[in-house]
Design a protein around this motif. Structure first.
Motif, PDB file in Angstrom:
ATOM      1  N   UNK A 460     -44.814  24.664  -3.500  1.00  0.00           N
ATOM      2  CA  UNK A 460     -44.222  25.267  -2.307  1.00  0.00           C
ATOM      3  C   UNK A 460     -43.953  26.742  -2.540  1.00  0.00           C
ATOM      4  N   UNK A 461     -43.895  27.495  -1.465  1.00  0.00           N
ATOM      5  CA  UNK A 461     -43.656  28.935  -1.546  1.00  0.00           C
ATOM      6  C   UNK A 461     -42.355  29.231  -2.291  1.00  0.00           C
ATOM      7  N   UNK A 499     -44.841  30.987 -17.516  1.00  0.00           N
ATOM      8  CA  UNK A 499     -44.060  30.782 -16.309  1.00  0.00           C
ATOM      9  C   UNK A 499     -44.786  31.432 -15.133  1.00  0.00           C
ATOM     10  N   UNK A 500     -44.881  30.719 -13.997  1.00  0.00           N
ATOM     11  CA  UNK A 500     -45.561  31.223 -12.815  1.00  0.00           C
ATOM     12  C   UNK A 500     -44.730  30.965 -11.578  1.00  0.00           C
ATOM     13  N   UNK A 501     -44.999  31.751 -10.506  1.00  0.00           N
ATOM     14  CA  UNK A 501     -44.334  31.585  -9.219  1.00  0.00           C
ATOM     15  C   UNK A 501     -45.385  31.572  -8.125  1.00  0.00           C
ATOM     16  N   UNK A 502     -45.172  30.765  -7.090  1.00  0.00           N
ATOM     17  CA  UNK A 502     -46.095  30.704  -5.964  1.00  0.00           C
ATOM     18  C   UNK A 502     -45.647  31.679  -4.888  1.00  0.00           C
ATOM     19  N   UNK A 503     -46.531  32.606  -4.522  1.00  0.00           N
ATOM     20  CA  UNK A 503     -46.192  33.668  -3.583  1.00  0.00           C
ATOM     21  C   UNK A 503     -46.202  33.158  -2.145  1.00  0.00           C
ATOM     22  N   UNK A 504     -45.477  33.862  -1.308  1.00  0.00           N
ATOM     23  CA  UNK A 504     -45.450  33.581   0.117  1.00  0.00           C
ATOM     24  C   UNK A 504     -46.766  34.039   0.749  1.00  0.00           C
ATOM     25  N   UNK A 505     -47.170  33.371   1.787  1.00  0.00           N
ATOM     26  CA  UNK A 505     -48.346  33.800   2.534  1.00  0.00           C
ATOM     27  C   UNK A 505     -49.652  33.354   1.899  1.00  0.00           C
ATOM     28  N   UNK A 506     -50.077  34.039   0.857  1.00  0.00           N
ATOM     29  CA  UNK A 506     -51.370  33.734   0.248  1.00  0.00           C
ATOM     30  C   UNK A 506     -51.364  32.425  -0.534  1.00  0.00           C
ATOM     31  N   UNK A 507     -50.184  31.996  -0.983  1.00  0.00           N
ATOM     32  CA  UNK A 507     -50.095  30.773  -1.766  1.00  0.00           C
ATOM     33  C   UNK A 507     -50.652  30.901  -3.166  1.00  0.00           C
ATOM     34  N   UNK A 508     -50.853  32.133  -3.626  1.00  0.00           N
ATOM     35  CA  UNK A 508     -51.393  32.377  -4.957  1.00  0.00           C
ATOM     36  C   UNK A 508     -50.279  32.224  -6.000  1.00  0.00           C
ATOM     37  N   UNK A 509     -50.630  31.647  -7.145  1.00  0.00           N
ATOM     38  CA  UNK A 509     -49.704  31.552  -8.266  1.00  0.00           C
ATOM     39  C   UNK A 509     -49.833  32.798  -9.137  1.00  0.00           C
ATOM     40  N   UNK A 510     -48.681  33.414  -9.487  1.00  0.00           N
ATOM     41  CA  UNK A 510     -48.673  34.649 -10.282  1.00  0.00           C
ATOM     42  C   UNK A 510     -47.820  34.434 -11.526  1.00  0.00           C
TER      43      UNK A 510
END
Length: 517
Positions: A460-461, A499-510
């Motif tokens: 999820x975002x 450690x990664x986070x899921x970005x808003x909108x694009x749904x890409x993991x960073x």
């Protein structure tokens, strides 16, 4: 006439000098031999102390036999025992009393009871009593075999023992290691203890009433820093009834029976950190180190690495963490702005977990007294696993407000965790090229052959995930769905962390952080 004046002045000066020498002096016990009919060193040490009104009494190396009411150090006197000086106490009272005064400095080397008897007849002996001493520095190298090792005491004169710094060495085989006592309105507050070890050997431990630190009678705002509690004490190893005491980076050795006990009425005490990197590490046969929370309020427990618990079926086995509501309340009491009910869980024979909100305590055979009904039930036996959120059936099986199974995990995620939260707990095994991250935020890789992760499914975002390498087969790809630091794939080794986070909108993991060997 002038000769008479000169003689009078000389006599006056001599008197003043003698008085000054008596007020500020260094006196050695060696200058005060045993006198007939004395049979030990008690009287001569007390005579040395009484010979000055202000100053320091030196106790040279050697063994000093002490009896009766022991040695008392009054206001204005500092006691300085040489490193190899030892008091051996044969009485049943107090071996050494530091009585009153402020801004004093005492060096206590060794005080030993002539024989350890608190397991049978001795219920009164004390090695060191600190009585109405304030703003002072006290170093204690060794106290051994007394009923009470160190006692901080305030009495009914509304006077306390407070604001002292006490450096500990080895406090050994005393039934009560450090104890805080009062009578009337006295107190023992705001003292700081640094380092050392309070120990009860295994052959002396496990006896009812043995404690490393006893704050059950008085004591607020005291601080224990880096104090090691070793050996085998009994159920209440640290016994706290009062408030605002802090235990910082203290070690509680992992023996069955050792515990942190916060009684009903205790409040705002803090246990922070722990020895080495274990914190509150319960890996020990049986129950390990236990926490008793009797309904005290605001007591804070933070382990050195969080709270490290073991409840496996291996060689250590036993319960990872036992929280006992001694006064009949629930096992765990959770309080918050919108949550004031007791919450406790049960596990039945088929592996079904039920979480209740109510006022009673589950007894393993009937529903908890006063329970509302299960608020959540986790059932691994239905369709590969299910979570049910209870309605108002009033019995052990909830009438589901909704029931979520393996095939409906997305709906479960949106309904049960509408803020993007995840079930907390141990790390979840992760395998495959597009692993599911909907059930947790903490994962360990579990691939048995070379596998490249190209995306994380059902995230999820704003969700942050931590992945720990637990094999040597897992690679995380740098691609259009996963953006890694350095723009290159990373292959995880055992105990590598990313450690990664899921970005808003694009749904890409960073990627936001890593610890790669």
């Amino acid at each position: 006439m002038s000769d008479m004046i000169a003689k009078a002045m000389a006599k006056s000066n001599a008197t003043q000098l003698a008085k000054r020498a008596n007020e500020i002096a260094w006196i050695s016990v060696a200058n005060f031999p045993i006198q007939s009919p004395e049979t030990d060193d008690t009287a001569r040490i007390n005579r040395a102390i009484a010979s000055i009104t202000k100053g320091t009494v030196l106790v040279p190396d050697g063994v000093y036999n002490i009896s009766g009411s022991g040695v008392t150090v009054p206001v204005g006197i500092n006691l300085d025992m040489s490193p190899e000086a030892q008091f051996v106490y044969t009485g049943t009272g107090i071996a050494l009393t530091l009585s009153g005064g402020k801004n004093s400095k005492h060096n206590i080397s060794k005080i030993k009871k002539s024989a350890l008897a608190w397991k049978t007849t001795d219920s009164t002996s004390t090695g060191l009593r600190i009585y109405h001493v304030n703003h002072s520095s006290i170093t204690v190298m060794s106290i051994q075999d007394f009923y009470t090792g160190i006692e901080l005491y305030g009495d009914s004169d509304s006077v306390g023992t407070c604001y002292n710094t006490i450096i500990l060495g080895h406090i050994m085989d005393n039934k009560l290691g450090v104890s805080f006592k009062q009578s009337g309105s006295g107190w023992a507050n705001g003292n700081t203890f640094i380092g050392g070890a309070i120990r009860i050997n295994s052959n002396n431990g496990g006896i009812t009433g043995t404690k490393y630190i006893d704050l059950s009678t008085t004591g607020n705002g005291n601080v224990f820093t880096g104090v090691n509690m070793e050996g085998s004490a009994n159920e209440k190893s640290v016994d706290v009834l009062f408030s605002n005491n802090t235990f910082l980076n203290c070690r509680m050795e992992l023996n069955v029976g050792n515990s942190w006990h916060f009684r009903a009425g205790s409040s705002n005490n803090q246990v922070i950190g722990g020895y080495g990197n274990n914190g509150f590490d319960t890996k020990q046969a049986g129950n390990g180190v236990r926490l008793f929370l009797d309904e005290g309020t605001g007591n804070l427990i933070l382990g050195g690495r969080g709270l490290k618990l073991y409840g496996d079926n291996g060689s250590f086995g036993g319960d990872a963490l036992v929280l006992e509501g001694i006064t009949g309340g629930a096992d765990v009491l959770l309080r918050g702005q919108n949550f004031n009910k007791q919450v406790f869980s049960t596990l039945n024979a088929t592996g079904v977990y039920s979480f209740y909100a109510g006022t009673g305590k589950y007894d393993a055979t009937t529903n908890p007294t006063g329970q509302v009904n299960p608020i959540i039930r986790i059932n691994p036996t239905v369709n590969g696993g299910s979570i049910e959120v209870g309605g108002n059936s009033g019995n052990d099986v909830p009438t589901p407000l909704f029931s979520a199974y393996t095939a409906a995990r997305t709906d479960l995620k949106k309904t049960l965790f509408n803020n993007g939260g995840r079930i907390a707990g141990s790390y979840v095994a992760m395998s495959g090229a597009t692993p599911d991250v909907s059930t947790s935020n903490n994962f360990k890789t579990n691939n048995t052959s070379a596998t490249t992760i190209t995306d994380f499914n059902l995230g999820t975002t704003g969700q942050e995930i931590i992945i720990i390498g637990n094999d040597t087969f897992t690679t995380i790809a740098n691609n259009s769905r996963i953006i890694l630091q350095g723009g290159a794939n990373v292959t995880l080794k055992v105990n590598d962390v990313i450690k990664l986070i899921k970005l808003d909108g694009s749904g890409v993991w960073v990627e936001t952080a890593r610890n790669i060997k």
